[in-house]
Design an enzyme around this catalytic site. Structure first.
Site, PDB file in Angstrom:
ATOM      1  N   PRO A  10       0.841  -1.206   0.000  1.00  0.00           N
ATOM      2  CA  PRO A  10       0.000   0.000   0.000  1.00  0.00           C
ATOM      3  C   PRO A  10       0.875   1.255   0.000  1.00  0.00           C
ATOM      4  O   PRO A  10       1.841   1.339   0.751  1.00  0.00           O
ATOM      5  CB  PRO A  10      -0.783  -0.100   1.315  1.00  0.00           C
ATOM      6  CG  PRO A  10      -0.485  -1.449   1.891  1.00  0.00           C
ATOM      7  CD  PRO A  10       0.762  -1.950   1.252  1.00  0.00           C
ATOM      8  N   GLU A  11       0.522   2.187  -0.867  1.00  0.00           N
ATOM      9  CA  GLU A  11       1.224   3.472  -0.892  1.00  0.00           C
ATOM     10  C   GLU A  11       0.433   4.456  -0.034  1.00  0.00           C
ATOM     11  O   GLU A  11      -0.680   4.157   0.403  1.00  0.00           O
ATOM     12  CB  GLU A  11       1.301   3.975  -2.342  1.00  0.00           C
ATOM     13  CG  GLU A  11       2.101   3.071  -3.267  1.00  0.00           C
ATOM     14  CD  GLU A  11       3.546   3.504  -3.423  1.00  0.00           C
ATOM     15  OE1 GLU A  11       3.944   4.497  -2.774  1.00  0.00           O
ATOM     16  OE2 GLU A  11       4.274   2.850  -4.176  1.00  0.00           O
TER      17      GLU A  11
ATOM     18  N   HIS B 226      -4.989 -15.775   8.152  1.00  0.00           N
ATOM     19  CA  HIS B 226      -4.169 -14.564   8.233  1.00  0.00           C
ATOM     20  C   HIS B 226      -4.834 -13.432   9.008  1.00  0.00           C
ATOM     21  O   HIS B 226      -4.395 -12.302   8.946  1.00  0.00           O
ATOM     22  CB  HIS B 226      -3.782 -14.110   6.831  1.00  0.00           C
ATOM     23  CG  HIS B 226      -3.097 -15.186   6.049  1.00  0.00           C
ATOM     24  ND1 HIS B 226      -1.882 -15.725   6.436  1.00  0.00           N
ATOM     25  CD2 HIS B 226      -3.462 -15.852   4.929  1.00  0.00           C
ATOM     26  CE1 HIS B 226      -1.540 -16.671   5.577  1.00  0.00           C
ATOM     27  NE2 HIS B 226      -2.483 -16.776   4.657  1.00  0.00           N
TER      28      HIS B 226
ATOM     29  N   ARG C 288       1.470 -11.798   4.517  1.00  0.00           N
ATOM     30  CA  ARG C 288       2.937 -11.858   4.505  1.00  0.00           C
ATOM     31  C   ARG C 288       3.560 -11.392   5.817  1.00  0.00           C
ATOM     32  O   ARG C 288       4.752 -11.551   6.026  1.00  0.00           O
ATOM     33  CB  ARG C 288       3.467 -11.069   3.319  1.00  0.00           C
ATOM     34  CG  ARG C 288       2.988 -11.685   2.002  1.00  0.00           C
ATOM     35  CD  ARG C 288       3.501 -10.930   0.809  1.00  0.00           C
ATOM     36  NE  ARG C 288       4.957 -10.971   0.721  1.00  0.00           N
ATOM     37  CZ  ARG C 288       5.654 -10.308  -0.183  1.00  0.00           C
ATOM     38  NH1 ARG C 288       5.039  -9.541  -1.065  1.00  0.00           N
ATOM     39  NH2 ARG C 288       6.974 -10.383  -0.207  1.00  0.00           N
TER      40      ARG C 288
ATOM     41  N   LYS D 291      22.266  19.434  -3.023  1.00  0.00           N
ATOM     42  CA  LYS D 291      22.270  17.972  -3.212  1.00  0.00           C
ATOM     43  C   LYS D 291      22.481  17.593  -4.677  1.00  0.00           C
ATOM     44  O   LYS D 291      21.769  18.078  -5.551  1.00  0.00           O
ATOM     45  CB  LYS D 291      20.940  17.365  -2.714  1.00  0.00           C
ATOM     46  CG  LYS D 291      20.839  17.303  -1.205  1.00  0.00           C
ATOM     47  CD  LYS D 291      19.802  16.262  -0.784  1.00  0.00           C
ATOM     48  CE  LYS D 291      20.004  15.810   0.645  1.00  0.00           C
ATOM     49  NZ  LYS D 291      19.999  16.914   1.604  1.00  0.00           N
TER      50      LYS D 291
END
Ligand SMILES: [Zn+2]
Length: 295
Positions: free
Chosen positions: A2-3, A104, A123, A166
């Site tokens: 998930p973002e 799960h 997972r 940078k």
């Protein structure tokens, strides 16, 4: 994985089930996920009311009436199932049948409003922690974390301050969680494309000689917020329309302009470019060499 927009969608889906309710029973079905659960986990949560459900980068933060914060991270495959009035929903995706506990299903929160919130994680890269509210910013989870990209902190000025001097490629600097927290690969590719910035340009090129942000730095800040907000909005509208949707919400792929479009034509009107993939720090970057020139 998930973002950030998916985590925000999950937060919005969980909010009505959790905020203002008390945990009546918490069942922890294993000693650990990615990390061990904190000591006396269920005992410290049971009886507490959820005062607010916030988000910091990809972490969900439930403020408990005890003064502790329940910190939750979805890892790679974590999701929450909300059961209420006999119907089960998965914020961020949809799940019509949920009979009994699955292999799960690792934590089951029962709430005083009748909702059951189940944490499922095949997972087990997700984790949960309990941290006093007063120590949250200095805790191991957040002490070295950069600014929140969906908040007002992200501006051209902030980008100039973070990126000054940078030489790191722009793509890598935007993915550096110590600078800006929670921006994932997909959304960085999209934001650089819409801003017309080359992913390998030095991060410091967004800052002029006197340390001021360039026009592109201001644009990039606005576009990052737009890209994320659109994805959250897409997740929200899919949540509202859940009766017509039976699949996973996934990564809002319908709205990507460059991500995963290698060798396809650029979508910018009148551009004849072809989306190109390059590998930076082991991850794919998608960009249009015509729209995103190096200088
Ligand atoms: Zn193009």
């Amino acid at each position: 994985m998930p973002e950030l927009p998916e985590v925000e969608t999950v937060r919005r889906g969980l909010e009505p089930a959790m905020v203002g309710a008390r945990f009546t029973k918490v069942t922890q079905r294993r000693p650990d996920l990615r990390f061990p659960f904190p000591e006396r986990f269920s005992e410290r949560i049971e009886g507490q009311e959820v005062k607010a459900l916030g988000r910091r980068a990809k972490y969900l933060l439930a403020d408990l009436s005890s003064g502790e914060v329940l910190v939750m991270h979805l890892g790679m495959s974590g999701r929450f199932l909300v059961t209420r009035d006999g119907a089960t929903r998965v914020p961020g995706e949809f799940h019509h049948e949920h009979g009994g506990l699955g292999a799960h299903d690792h934590v089951i929160f029962q709430l005083s409003n009748g909702a059951t919130v189940t944490y499922n994680d095949a997972r087990r890269f997700g984790f949960m922690d309990l941290v006093p509210r007063s120590e949250i910013e200095t805790s191991k989870h957040f002490a070295s974390m950069g600014i929140e990209p969906l908040g007002n902190e992200l501006s051209g000025e902030t980008i100039a301050r973070l990126f000054a001097g940078k030489r790191t490629p722009l793509k890598a600097a935007l993915l550096d969680q110590r600078l800006i927290a929670g921006l994932g690969n997909i959304y960085v590719c999209e934001a650089l494309f819409r801003t017309g910035l080359h992913p390998e340009a030095p991060a410091g090129s967004l800052v002029n000689k006197t340390g001021e942000p360039t026009d592109k730095a201001h644009q990039l800040a606005d576009i990052i917020r737009d890209v994320l907000a659109e994805a959250v909005e897409a997740g929200g509208s899919t949540l509202r329309d859940h009766a017509q949707v039976d699949g996973s919400l996934g990564y809002f792929q319908h709205s990507f302009r460059v991500y995963d479009r290698e060798n396809e034509p650029c979508l910018t009107p009148d551009c004849t470019g072809t989306i190109t993939r390059l590998v930076q720090s082991g991850r794919s970057t998608f960009y249009c060499p015509e729209c995103q020139k190096r200088s």
